[in-house]
Design a protein around this motif. Sequence first.
Motif, PDB file in Angstrom:
ATOM      1  N   LEU A  18      34.242  -1.861  16.042  1.00 54.71           N
ATOM      2  CA  LEU A  18      34.410  -2.129  14.610  1.00 54.71           C
ATOM      3  C   LEU A  18      35.853  -1.943  14.188  1.00 54.71           C
ATOM      4  O   LEU A  18      36.378  -2.710  13.373  1.00 54.71           O
ATOM      5  N   ARG A  19      36.517  -0.957  14.745  1.00 53.19           N
ATOM      6  CA  ARG A  19      37.930  -0.710  14.420  1.00 53.19           C
ATOM      7  C   ARG A  19      38.802  -1.850  14.934  1.00 53.19           C
ATOM      8  O   ARG A  19      39.715  -2.304  14.246  1.00 53.19           O
ATOM      9  N   LEU A  20      38.535  -2.331  16.158  1.00 52.29           N
ATOM     10  CA  LEU A  20      39.282  -3.467  16.700  1.00 52.29           C
ATOM     11  C   LEU A  20      39.084  -4.704  15.828  1.00 52.29           C
ATOM     12  O   LEU A  20      40.037  -5.433  15.540  1.00 52.29           O
ATOM     13  N   LYS A  21      37.854  -4.928  15.420  1.00 52.46           N
ATOM     14  CA  LYS A  21      37.557  -6.081  14.566  1.00 52.46           C
ATOM     15  C   LYS A  21      38.314  -5.986  13.239  1.00 52.46           C
ATOM     16  O   LYS A  21      38.886  -6.973  12.775  1.00 52.46           O
ATOM     17  N   ALA A  22      38.331  -4.807  12.637  1.00 53.70           N
ATOM     18  CA  ALA A  22      39.041  -4.622  11.367  1.00 53.70           C
ATOM     19  C   ALA A  22      40.540  -4.846  11.550  1.00 53.70           C
ATOM     20  O   ALA A  22      41.177  -5.488  10.702  1.00 53.70           O
ATOM     21  N   LEU A  23      41.093  -4.357  12.657  1.00 52.20           N
ATOM     22  CA  LEU A  23      42.519  -4.587  12.927  1.00 52.20           C
ATOM     23  C   LEU A  23      42.813  -6.073  13.086  1.00 52.20           C
ATOM     24  O   LEU A  23      43.798  -6.581  12.550  1.00 52.20           O
ATOM     25  N   THR A  60      43.379  -0.592  28.932  1.00 54.49           N
ATOM     26  CA  THR A  60      43.057  -1.849  28.248  1.00 54.49           C
ATOM     27  C   THR A  60      43.176  -1.678  26.742  1.00 54.49           C
ATOM     28  O   THR A  60      43.726  -2.535  26.053  1.00 54.49           O
ATOM     29  N   LEU A  61      42.684  -0.556  26.232  1.00 50.49           N
ATOM     30  CA  LEU A  61      42.786  -0.306  24.794  1.00 50.49           C
ATOM     31  C   LEU A  61      44.252  -0.253  24.365  1.00 50.49           C
ATOM     32  O   LEU A  61      44.630  -0.843  23.354  1.00 50.49           O
ATOM     33  N   ILE A  62      45.086   0.422  25.154  1.00 57.19           N
ATOM     34  CA  ILE A  62      46.514   0.493  24.837  1.00 57.19           C
ATOM     35  C   ILE A  62      47.133  -0.897  24.823  1.00 57.19           C
ATOM     36  O   ILE A  62      47.906  -1.238  23.916  1.00 57.19           O
ATOM     37  N   ASN A  63      46.791  -1.736  25.804  1.00 54.19           N
ATOM     38  CA  ASN A  63      47.317  -3.106  25.842  1.00 54.19           C
ATOM     39  C   ASN A  63      46.904  -3.896  24.609  1.00 54.19           C
ATOM     40  O   ASN A  63      47.717  -4.627  24.026  1.00 54.19           O
ATOM     41  N   ILE A  64      45.657  -3.773  24.207  1.00 58.93           N
ATOM     42  CA  ILE A  64      45.174  -4.478  23.014  1.00 58.93           C
ATOM     43  C   ILE A  64      45.887  -3.949  21.768  1.00 58.93           C
ATOM     44  O   ILE A  64      46.334  -4.728  20.919  1.00 58.93           O
ATOM     45  N   LEU A  65      46.012  -2.633  21.666  1.00 56.79           N
ATOM     46  CA  LEU A  65      46.674  -2.048  20.506  1.00 56.79           C
ATOM     47  C   LEU A  65      48.141  -2.457  20.433  1.00 56.79           C
ATOM     48  O   LEU A  65      48.685  -2.633  19.336  1.00 56.79           O
ATOM     49  N   ASN A  66      48.780  -2.637  21.587  1.00 55.30           N
ATOM     50  CA  ASN A  66      50.162  -3.137  21.601  1.00 55.30           C
ATOM     51  C   ASN A  66      50.244  -4.516  20.962  1.00 55.30           C
ATOM     52  O   ASN A  66      51.225  -4.829  20.281  1.00 55.30           O
ATOM     53  N   CYS A  67      49.225  -5.337  21.159  1.00 58.85           N
ATOM     54  CA  CYS A  67      49.188  -6.668  20.525  1.00 58.85           C
ATOM     55  C   CYS A  67      49.157  -6.542  19.007  1.00 58.85           C
ATOM     56  O   CYS A  67      49.697  -7.386  18.296  1.00 58.85           O
ATOM     57  N   PHE A  68      48.524  -5.492  18.514  1.00 55.90           N
ATOM     58  CA  PHE A  68      48.436  -5.244  17.074  1.00 55.90           C
ATOM     59  C   PHE A  68      49.640  -4.466  16.548  1.00 55.90           C
ATOM     60  O   PHE A  68      49.819  -4.347  15.342  1.00 55.90           O
ATOM     61  N   GLY A  69      50.419  -3.872  17.465  1.00 61.18           N
ATOM     62  CA  GLY A  69      51.512  -3.011  17.049  1.00 61.18           C
ATOM     63  C   GLY A  69      51.023  -1.678  16.510  1.00 61.18           C
ATOM     64  O   GLY A  69      51.591  -1.123  15.575  1.00 61.18           O
ATOM     65  N   VAL A  70      49.940  -1.164  17.116  1.00 57.37           N
ATOM     66  CA  VAL A  70      49.296   0.068  16.655  1.00 57.37           C
ATOM     67  C   VAL A  70      49.266   1.066  17.811  1.00 57.37           C
ATOM     68  O   VAL A  70      48.958   0.697  18.942  1.00 57.37           O
ATOM     69  N   PHE A  75      45.286   4.383  15.753  1.00 55.00           N
ATOM     70  CA  PHE A  75      43.956   3.803  15.931  1.00 55.00           C
ATOM     71  C   PHE A  75      42.870   4.833  15.670  1.00 55.00           C
ATOM     72  O   PHE A  75      41.871   4.547  15.018  1.00 55.00           O
ATOM     73  N   PHE A  76      43.081   6.042  16.197  1.00 54.81           N
ATOM     74  CA  PHE A  76      42.082   7.103  16.063  1.00 54.81           C
ATOM     75  C   PHE A  76      42.437   8.047  14.909  1.00 54.81           C
ATOM     76  O   PHE A  76      42.271   9.250  15.007  1.00 54.81           O
ATOM     77  N   ASN A  77      42.888   7.486  13.797  1.00 52.95           N
ATOM     78  CA  ASN A  77      43.244   8.301  12.635  1.00 52.95           C
ATOM     79  C   ASN A  77      42.005   8.643  11.811  1.00 52.95           C
ATOM     80  O   ASN A  77      40.878   8.414  12.236  1.00 52.95           O
ATOM     81  N   GLU A  78      42.211   9.158  10.616  1.00 52.66           N
ATOM     82  CA  GLU A  78      41.073   9.553   9.783  1.00 52.66           C
ATOM     83  C   GLU A  78      40.183   8.371   9.406  1.00 52.66           C
ATOM     84  O   GLU A  78      38.997   8.545   9.147  1.00 52.66           O
ATOM     85  N   ASP A  79      40.726   7.161   9.375  1.00 54.06           N
ATOM     86  CA  ASP A  79      39.901   5.977   9.099  1.00 54.06           C
ATOM     87  C   ASP A  79      38.846   5.782  10.189  1.00 54.06           C
ATOM     88  O   ASP A  79      37.733   5.366   9.924  1.00 54.06           O
TER      89      ASP A  79
END
Length: 87
Positions: A18-23, A60-70, A75-79
């Motif tokens: 859900l977090r990936l989708k929101a990003l 893999t998560l880090i690679n995906i987050l790099n695409c988002f610049g996050v 990613f694992f913040n209070e949200d």
Amino acid sequence: MAKGNLLTSEKELRKIGLRLKALRKSKGYTSPDKFSYENNLNRSQYGKYEAGNTNITIGTLINILNCFGVSLSDFFNEDYDGIEQSK
């Protein structure tokens, strides 16, 4: 693995999805296919990550987050803690 641990793991995978989708949506991508294609990610595998249907490695998560610049910490913040399940 104990049943309780498995259920917790599945719940966390859904939250990650859900977090990936929101990003993705926040970056203006209306479909996971377009995001995957433009970032050279495996389309079907990325869709499974968003759906929370499969395990994702930290690399893999880090690679995906790099695409988002996050970062992982962003990613694992209070949200993340406030993500509600629809199930």
